[in-house]
Design a protein around this motif. Structure first.
Motif, mmCIF file in Angstrom:
data_model
loop_
_atom_site.group_PDB
_atom_site.id
_atom_site.type_symbol
_atom_site.label_atom_id
_atom_site.label_comp_id
_atom_site.label_asym_id
_atom_site.label_seq_id
_atom_site.Cartn_x
_atom_site.Cartn_y
_atom_site.Cartn_z
ATOM 1 N N GLY A 66 -35.614 26.641 28.306
ATOM 2 C CA GLY A 66 -36.968 27.200 27.483
ATOM 3 C C GLY A 66 -37.971 27.154 28.374
ATOM 4 N N VAL A 102 -42.453 26.243 33.852
ATOM 5 C CA VAL A 102 -43.604 25.551 34.167
ATOM 6 C C VAL A 102 -43.084 24.526 35.125
ATOM 7 N N ASN A 148 -44.263 21.504 23.708
ATOM 8 C CA ASN A 148 -43.953 21.792 22.249
ATOM 9 C C ASN A 148 -43.969 20.684 21.265
ATOM 10 N N ARG A 169 -36.197 32.873 22.202
ATOM 11 C CA ARG A 169 -35.264 31.867 21.631
ATOM 12 C C ARG A 169 -35.440 32.434 20.127
ATOM 13 N N GLY A 212 -31.950 38.070 22.497
ATOM 14 C CA GLY A 212 -32.369 36.792 21.971
ATOM 15 C C GLY A 212 -31.144 35.940 21.809
#
Ligand SMILES: Nc1ncnc2c1ncn2[C@@H]1O[C@H](COP(=O)(O)OP(=O)(O)O[C@H]2O[C@H](CO)[C@@H](O)[C@H](O)[C@H]2O)[C@@H](O)[C@H]1O
Length: 484
Positions: A20, A25, A167, A303, A331
């Motif tokens: 993800g 990042v 998250n 996702r 997806g």
């Protein structure tokens, strides 16, 4: 300006292992921070894919008896990153996903697998290897939440730490019985320590014991202090509000550059968008959609989980198709959502196209060929797809939550009159409000001059890492100065 050394520790990193946005990042920060005179070394588990990619590997330490085995710390490079890799075959040498086995269930020993990673990060922060002593330990998400805890409970001087939440929904909650196994002292089992709802909270520990907390957008930094957004940790975050901040994510604007992107059908730029049409036609062809330049194409790259709100889209698909629009979706994830879109594609040939899977090049074509990118998330810490969408001139239609609220300028009546606006926002996140936003978007599509203006505005938005990197640099430097 003297160079600051940051040890970034995470359970995934692009381009080596990704499930993800966390990986994106963690993979982008080192390059983004280099111009700020910040050198980042990234510590990751030695999954097979990481070990296979590691170049110039040099063993820098052996850990005897690290949670049930002997492990080696390797230093090397991969994917343009300076890495430290924890080679512990008894923990990480498993096929497939970093978190779950082929039966789709969490590996039974995840608490130990990630505690080991955090333990090693903490040891480095405690000065285990003088040559690799970091000025800051930067921990990402629950998997690394124990790193600040291990440093704190050592009672020894250590590098200051930053805990970044990508998250809040994933917290790493384990049984109290593991306290000893994890090497945590009994007194750590307290409200001010690692205790969380009667068990051990990995993310809780990080949030409680890190020197600074960041999350990936200013709005999410506020939302996580509320009962809904905090998901059990809002009280802690309210108490520690003084050390919480939100720093938006960026995207790698050399990878996501429509003028040079080799994965799309035809390059284009903000100044010259005429060949965007060729990408739209290529996308329509690829998904078996009617090749029609005038049909408004909504794209989705996601996702497929409850978080992303795409079940709301399934619920109101009839309205979307009723406007004459098309839907292109890429997806993978939970079957109850994936099957809904597979069925929708079967029932609406030429109007709905679905690729059920993970396909990075195809994600680029959807960005380049769609007119709109839909992101109806119930919550979204930052969101990366809408940032890519802005860069590619696919106007984001987003829920007004988290980083989606911070990155898209809603084309309301005032914005329209002023010629500003880069997309459409809706809230609260319900099927009714999503439907209204789809109808509003279809209406905007009929005003082609304004649509083109919005597209130009979107493509000129700075979604790069420059500003976020400067914000991280300020944070790291102030923390370093404070630590003395
Ligand atoms: N099927 C598919 N094929 C190809 N590519 C696909 C794909 N599905 C998703 N992707 C790509 O994976 C990335 C997902 O990143 P997001 O930020 O949108 O969400 P995620 O929820 O994973 O990340 C969490 O962490 C990030 C990073 O902080 C936060 O932005 C976010 O809000 C938070 O939920 C994007 O680059 C997207 O294009």
């Amino acid at each position: 300006m003297s160079t600051l050394n940051v040890l970034s520790v995470a359970s995934e990193v692009y381009p080596l292992v990704k499930t993800g946005g966390l990986a994106d990042v963690v993979g982008a920060l080192p390059g983004a921070l280099a111009p700020e005179a910040i050198h980042v070394t990234t510590l990751v588990p030695g999954y097979p894919a990481v070990l296979a990619a590691l170049e110039g590997a040099e063993m820098v330490h052996i850990f005897h008896g690290l949670f049930g085995g002997d492990a080696r710390l390797l230093k090397g490079k991969a994917g343009g990153l300076d890495l430290l890799v924890l080679e512990a075959p008894y923990l990480y040498e498993r096929p497939g996903n970093p978190y779950v086995g082929s039966d789709g269930r969490d590996w039974h020993d995840n608490a130990i697998r990630f505690a080991a990673l955090a333990r090693v990060a903490a040891d480095l922060g405690l000065g285990l290897l003088p040559d690799l002593r970091p000025d800051i330990v930067h921990a990402h998400d629950w998997q690394t939440g124990l790193a600040p805890a291990y440093m704190r409970y050592s009672g020894r001087p250590h590098a200051p730490s930053v805990m970044t939440v990508h998250n809040m929904a994933f917290q790493g909650h384990y049984s109290r019985e593991l306290m000893q196994v994890l090497g945590l002292p009994p007194h750590a089992f307290s409200l001010e320590g690692v205790e969380y709802f009667g068990g051990i909270g990995f993310l809780k520990a990080g949030l409680q014991l890190a020197d600074r907390i960041t999350t990936v957008s200013p709005t999410y930094a506020v939302e996580i202090r509320t009962p809904d957004g905090g998901m059990g940790l809002d009280g802690l975050l309210r108490t520690r509000a003084g050390v919480v901040s939100g720093i938006l994510n960026g995207i790698d604007d050399s990878v996501w550059n429509p003028a040079t992107d080799p994965m799309i059908a035809s390059p284009f730029s903000a100044e010259n968008r005429s060949s965007r049409a060729a990408n739209k036609a290529a996308l329509q062809t690829r998904l078996g959609l009617e090749v029609d330049p005038n049909a408004l194409v909504f794209g989705v790259i996601s996702r497929l989980t409850w978080q992303k709100g795409l079940d709301l889209l399934l619920e109101r698909l009839g309205t979307l198709l009723g406007t004459g629009a098309q839907l292109a979706i890429l997806g993978s994830g939970e079957p109850w959502i994936a099957e809904g879109f597979v069925d929708a594609a079967r029932m609406n040939p030429g109007r709905v196209g679905m690729f059920n899977g993970y396909d990075e090049p195809f994600a680029h074509l959807i960005q380049a060929g769609s007119d709109v990118i839909l992101v109806p998330s119930r919550f979204e810490p930052c969101g990366l797809t809408q940032l890519c969408a802005l860069r590619y001139g696919a106007l984001p239609l987003v829920a007004r939550v988290g980083g989606l609220a911070d990155t898209v300028i809603d084309a309301n009546e005032v914005a329209r009159a002023a010629g500003i606006g880069t997309g459409v926002q809706f809230g609260p996140v319900t099927a009714d409000h999503l439907e209204a936003a789809i109808l509003r978007t279809a209406d905007l599509w009929r005003d082609r001059p304004y649509w083109k203006k919005m597209q130009a505005n979107a493509m000129k938005t700075d979604v790069s890492w420059r500003r976020p990197a400067a914000a991280y640099a300020r944070l790291f430097r102030s923390l370093r100065a404070e630590a003395g």
